[in-house]
Design an enzyme around this catalytic site. Structure first.
Site, PDB file in Angstrom:
ATOM      1  N   GLU A  42      -2.550  -0.961  -9.337  1.00  0.00           N
ATOM      2  CA  GLU A  42      -3.139   0.380  -9.465  1.00  0.00           C
ATOM      3  C   GLU A  42      -1.986   1.351  -9.326  1.00  0.00           C
ATOM      4  O   GLU A  42      -1.444   1.543  -8.234  1.00  0.00           O
ATOM      5  CB  GLU A  42      -4.216   0.607  -8.398  1.00  0.00           C
ATOM      6  CG  GLU A  42      -5.154   1.765  -8.717  1.00  0.00           C
ATOM      7  CD  GLU A  42      -4.605   3.129  -8.317  1.00  0.00           C
ATOM      8  OE1 GLU A  42      -3.989   3.795  -9.186  1.00  0.00           O
ATOM      9  OE2 GLU A  42      -4.781   3.510  -7.162  1.00  0.00           O
ATOM     10  N   LYS A  57       2.212  -4.979   3.271  1.00  0.00           N
ATOM     11  CA  LYS A  57       3.292  -4.063   3.648  1.00  0.00           C
ATOM     12  C   LYS A  57       2.858  -2.642   3.350  1.00  0.00           C
ATOM     13  O   LYS A  57       2.652  -2.272   2.190  1.00  0.00           O
ATOM     14  CB  LYS A  57       4.593  -4.355   2.893  1.00  0.00           C
ATOM     15  CG  LYS A  57       5.794  -3.640   3.551  1.00  0.00           C
ATOM     16  CD  LYS A  57       7.001  -3.494   2.644  1.00  0.00           C
ATOM     17  CE  LYS A  57       6.948  -2.230   1.836  1.00  0.00           C
ATOM     18  NZ  LYS A  57       7.119  -0.984   2.646  1.00  0.00           N
ATOM     19  N   PRO A  58       2.719  -1.797   4.381  1.00  0.00           N
ATOM     20  CA  PRO A  58       2.437  -0.384   4.144  1.00  0.00           C
ATOM     21  C   PRO A  58       3.695   0.339   3.687  1.00  0.00           C
ATOM     22  O   PRO A  58       4.798  -0.218   3.721  1.00  0.00           O
ATOM     23  CB  PRO A  58       1.980   0.115   5.515  1.00  0.00           C
ATOM     24  CG  PRO A  58       2.693  -0.771   6.489  1.00  0.00           C
ATOM     25  CD  PRO A  58       2.820  -2.115   5.814  1.00  0.00           C
ATOM     26  N   GLU A  89       4.202  12.283 -13.686  1.00  0.00           N
ATOM     27  CA  GLU A  89       3.398  12.561 -12.498  1.00  0.00           C
ATOM     28  C   GLU A  89       4.228  13.339 -11.466  1.00  0.00           C
ATOM     29  O   GLU A  89       5.258  12.851 -11.006  1.00  0.00           O
ATOM     30  CB  GLU A  89       2.908  11.243 -11.889  1.00  0.00           C
ATOM     31  CG  GLU A  89       1.895  11.420 -10.795  1.00  0.00           C
ATOM     32  CD  GLU A  89       1.299  10.095 -10.337  1.00  0.00           C
ATOM     33  OE1 GLU A  89       0.128  10.081  -9.928  1.00  0.00           O
ATOM     34  OE2 GLU A  89       2.018   9.072 -10.386  1.00  0.00           O
ATOM     35  N   SER A 141       3.842   3.371  -7.662  1.00  0.00           N
ATOM     36  CA  SER A 141       4.423   3.964  -8.860  1.00  0.00           C
ATOM     37  C   SER A 141       4.474   2.951  -9.997  1.00  0.00           C
ATOM     38  O   SER A 141       4.372   1.740  -9.781  1.00  0.00           O
ATOM     39  CB  SER A 141       5.833   4.469  -8.564  1.00  0.00           C
ATOM     40  OG  SER A 141       6.698   3.368  -8.308  1.00  0.00           O
ATOM     41  N   CYS A 194      -3.381  10.104  -7.265  1.00  0.00           N
ATOM     42  CA  CYS A 194      -3.173   9.660  -8.650  1.00  0.00           C
ATOM     43  C   CYS A 194      -4.235  10.188  -9.602  1.00  0.00           C
ATOM     44  O   CYS A 194      -4.028  10.204 -10.809  1.00  0.00           O
ATOM     45  CB  CYS A 194      -3.154   8.132  -8.714  1.00  0.00           C
ATOM     46  SG  CYS A 194      -1.746   7.396  -7.878  1.00  0.00           S
ATOM     47  N   ALA A 244       0.839  -1.204   0.000  1.00  0.00           N
ATOM     48  CA  ALA A 244       0.000   0.000   0.000  1.00  0.00           C
ATOM     49  C   ALA A 244       0.876   1.258   0.000  1.00  0.00           C
ATOM     50  O   ALA A 244       2.012   1.238   0.484  1.00  0.00           O
ATOM     51  CB  ALA A 244      -0.934   0.002   1.207  1.00  0.00           C
ATOM     52  N   PRO A 245       0.358   2.386  -0.509  1.00  0.00           N
ATOM     53  CA  PRO A 245       1.132   3.629  -0.624  1.00  0.00           C
ATOM     54  C   PRO A 245       0.969   4.521   0.605  1.00  0.00           C
ATOM     55  O   PRO A 245       0.216   4.214   1.529  1.00  0.00           O
ATOM     56  CB  PRO A 245       0.509   4.284  -1.852  1.00  0.00           C
ATOM     57  CG  PRO A 245      -0.942   3.919  -1.733  1.00  0.00           C
ATOM     58  CD  PRO A 245      -0.970   2.530  -1.160  1.00  0.00           C
ATOM     59  N   TRP A 246       1.662   5.683   0.534  1.00  0.00           N
ATOM     60  CA  TRP A 246       1.655   6.590   1.675  1.00  0.00           C
ATOM     61  C   TRP A 246       0.674   7.753   1.548  1.00  0.00           C
ATOM     62  O   TRP A 246       0.475   8.493   2.506  1.00  0.00           O
ATOM     63  CB  TRP A 246       3.053   7.160   1.931  1.00  0.00           C
ATOM     64  CG  TRP A 246       3.813   7.696   0.751  1.00  0.00           C
ATOM     65  CD1 TRP A 246       4.879   7.102   0.147  1.00  0.00           C
ATOM     66  CD2 TRP A 246       3.609   8.927   0.041  1.00  0.00           C
ATOM     67  NE1 TRP A 246       5.342   7.883  -0.893  1.00  0.00           N
ATOM     68  CE2 TRP A 246       4.582   9.015  -0.976  1.00  0.00           C
ATOM     69  CE3 TRP A 246       2.695   9.976   0.170  1.00  0.00           C
ATOM     70  CZ2 TRP A 246       4.667  10.095  -1.859  1.00  0.00           C
ATOM     71  CZ3 TRP A 246       2.775  11.055  -0.707  1.00  0.00           C
ATOM     72  CH2 TRP A 246       3.745  11.107  -1.707  1.00  0.00           C
TER      73      TRP A 246
END
Length: 496
Positions: free
Chosen positions: A267, A194-195, A398, A246, A301, A168-170
């Site tokens: 994603e 895993k965060p 981005e 990413s 995003c 997962a992202p921040w």
């Protein structure tokens, strides 16, 4: 549950007295577990740049243990009925709602986000999305049982895939963790998640809240840097790996999944075009786009970061956007008048600054463009750039910061060419009062979401996911739920 283990000693988000620095633990098999390794790294709050905790970098032994526990839990959870899974998820959602205040405090420290935003956009939304997937657990669909071949009865079983490895992202750590674990659990799977290395605390807290309602080992949280994430997604156990992150990370996950023939769910990034035609309501458009472009410091995003405006209204549009942007400000977590908080980390601040440092001579910063120095953390002004050309870096890549670019287009054909001329395909919007035009662009825009006279709202009932290098696989909705299932055909011979 009123006293959450991970919330201890994290200090205050705004006053920021010197905080006690604690060493975090993984969450495995329903409890906090000390790492088997010796490597720790500092967690730095973006609000003031201070160290507030240390995180372990997971070893292979840590990851192996998490997967062993997830495999054991899957043997139990896979046999749960849809009503049992629904009940567990609904209880989880209720517990999350009850612990909202502490989750807000925890996450504001590690992300620099505004507390009112976390409460409204992550806690409230997370609870809603968990409840949606609780319902989805009881609404499995498939072909009717019937005789498709004479003498045989066929039926479809929709089953859990197995153990799922997730990263997962921040940018929305709590909500993105929910998007990972809720559909997986609803379908009968177990997870190792895993965060992000910069935002582990709210995910640990989330797992602790959820643990009483699921078998031990159903939810496991592994902490660490990028190499820890690689250990999670390259492990031979998971039947599916899922990442929100990413393009670079997505490519690595896809390669790891392919090496194990595991299903991949990606994603990835976005570069959303926002097409504003001359017949649009400019007052409403600039109101909405200024929020959708700078919300969460542009760390989204789907942010309205790439605006394309018809030439005939360009000057008027820019004037209105600049005026509204100057009314927007960033602020500390308790500032309810601010639209956004800090950038998530020092690396991201450097990344955002780098785009501005490398702007070509033909580009013009019409407002903003500087780091906010009144705070000691990683804050940046809302910024608008005009004059960029289609091939420029700031158009193609981005930025993931509070920066909106504004270009022009001549006609529909030019607008569509420029909109689709990026490697991403996550989200887009069209601003027009011409219904036929909105339908044409809904068809022709090469993006997973097309908003018409709106930008950025999401709902649990509709899918979220993109095309091209924005990845494949859907989050949310029944489509997202089905990603976490497999289909089995059962055929039985019979005699009349």
């Amino acid at each position: 549950m009123t006293d959450l283990h991970i919330g201890e000693n994290l200090g205050q988000a705004n006053g920021f007295v010197q905080m006690h620095v604690k060493q975090l633990k993984h969450f495995i098999n329903g409890e906090f577990v000390q790492t088997t390794g010796v490597e720790f790294f500092d967690l730095i709050s973006p609000v003031n740049g201070q160290i507030y905790a240390q995180s372990p970098n997971a070893t292979q032994q840590d990851v192996d243990y998490a997967y062993d526990c997830a495999k054991a839990a899957f043997k139990v959870w896979r046999r749960s009925t849809p009503s049992m899974r629904q009940k567990a998820l609904l209880d989880f959602a209720d517990a999350l709602e009850k612990n909202a205040e502490q989750l807000v405090e925890t996450q504001s420290i590690e992300t620099g986000q505004l507390k009112h935003m976390i409460a409204a956009e992550e806690i409230k939304t997370s609870v809603d999305h968990i409840r949606f997937f609780a319902g989805a657990a009881r609404c499995l669909e498939g072909k009717a049982t019937a005789e498709y071949l004479d003498g045989f009865t066929s039926s479809i079983r929709r089953e859990p895939i197995g153990v799922v490895g997730q990263v997962a992202p921040w940018n929305y750590p709590l909500l993105m963790a929910v998007w990972k674990i809720a559909p997986a659990l609803a379908a009968g799977n177990t997870v190792v998640l895993k965060p992000s290395d910069t935002t582990p605390n709210s995910t640990l807290q989330l797992a602790e809240i959820a643990a009483p309602f699921f078998p031990k080992g159903a939810i496991n949280v592994i902490l660490g840097l990028a190499d820890a994430g690689s250990k999670v997604v390259s492990h031979p156990v998971p039947a599916m790996v899922s990442i929100t992150g990413s393009v670079r990370a997505g490519l690595q996950v896809a390669a790891s999944a392919a090496s194990n023939l595991a299903k991949a769910h990606l994603e990835l990034g976005g570069k959303a075009p926002v097409l504003v035609f001359e017949d649009a309501d400019l007052e409403k458009a600039t109101d909405a786009i200024s929020v959708a472009g700078f919300f969460n410091a542009g760390q989204d995003c789907t942010a309205a970061a790439r605006v394309l405006v018809q030439e005939s209204i360009f000057d008027e549009f820019v004037e209105k956007m600049v005026a509204k942007t100057k009314q927007i400000h960033c602020g500390l977590p308790d500032d309810e008048t601010a639209l956004f908080g800090a950038l998530n980390n020092q690396r991201q601040l450097v990344h955002v600054k780098g785009f501005l440092d490398r702007l070509p001579a033909h580009a013009k910063i019409v407002t903003g463009g500087k780091q906010v120095t009144q705070y000691s953390g990683f804050y940046f002004e809302p910024t608008i750039i005009c004059g960029l050309e289609q091939h420029d870096e700031a158009i193609q890549n981005e930025i993931f910061g509070p920066i909106v670019t504004i270009q022009t287009f001549k006609d529909e054909a030019d607008a569509l060419d420029k909109a689709n001329d990026v490697e991403f395909g996550l989200a887009s919007s069209v601003w027009t009062n011409d219904h036929s035009r909105s339908m044409r662009f809904s068809r022709d825009l090469d993006f997973g979401t097309v908003w018409v006279n709106a930008h950025i709202p999401l709902t649990a009932e509709m899918p979220h996911g993109g095309f091209k290098k924005s990845g494949y696989g859907k989050d949310l909705s029944s489509y997202g739920f089905e990603e976490y299932t497999r289909i089995k055909h059962v055929m039985s011979a019979y005699e009349d």
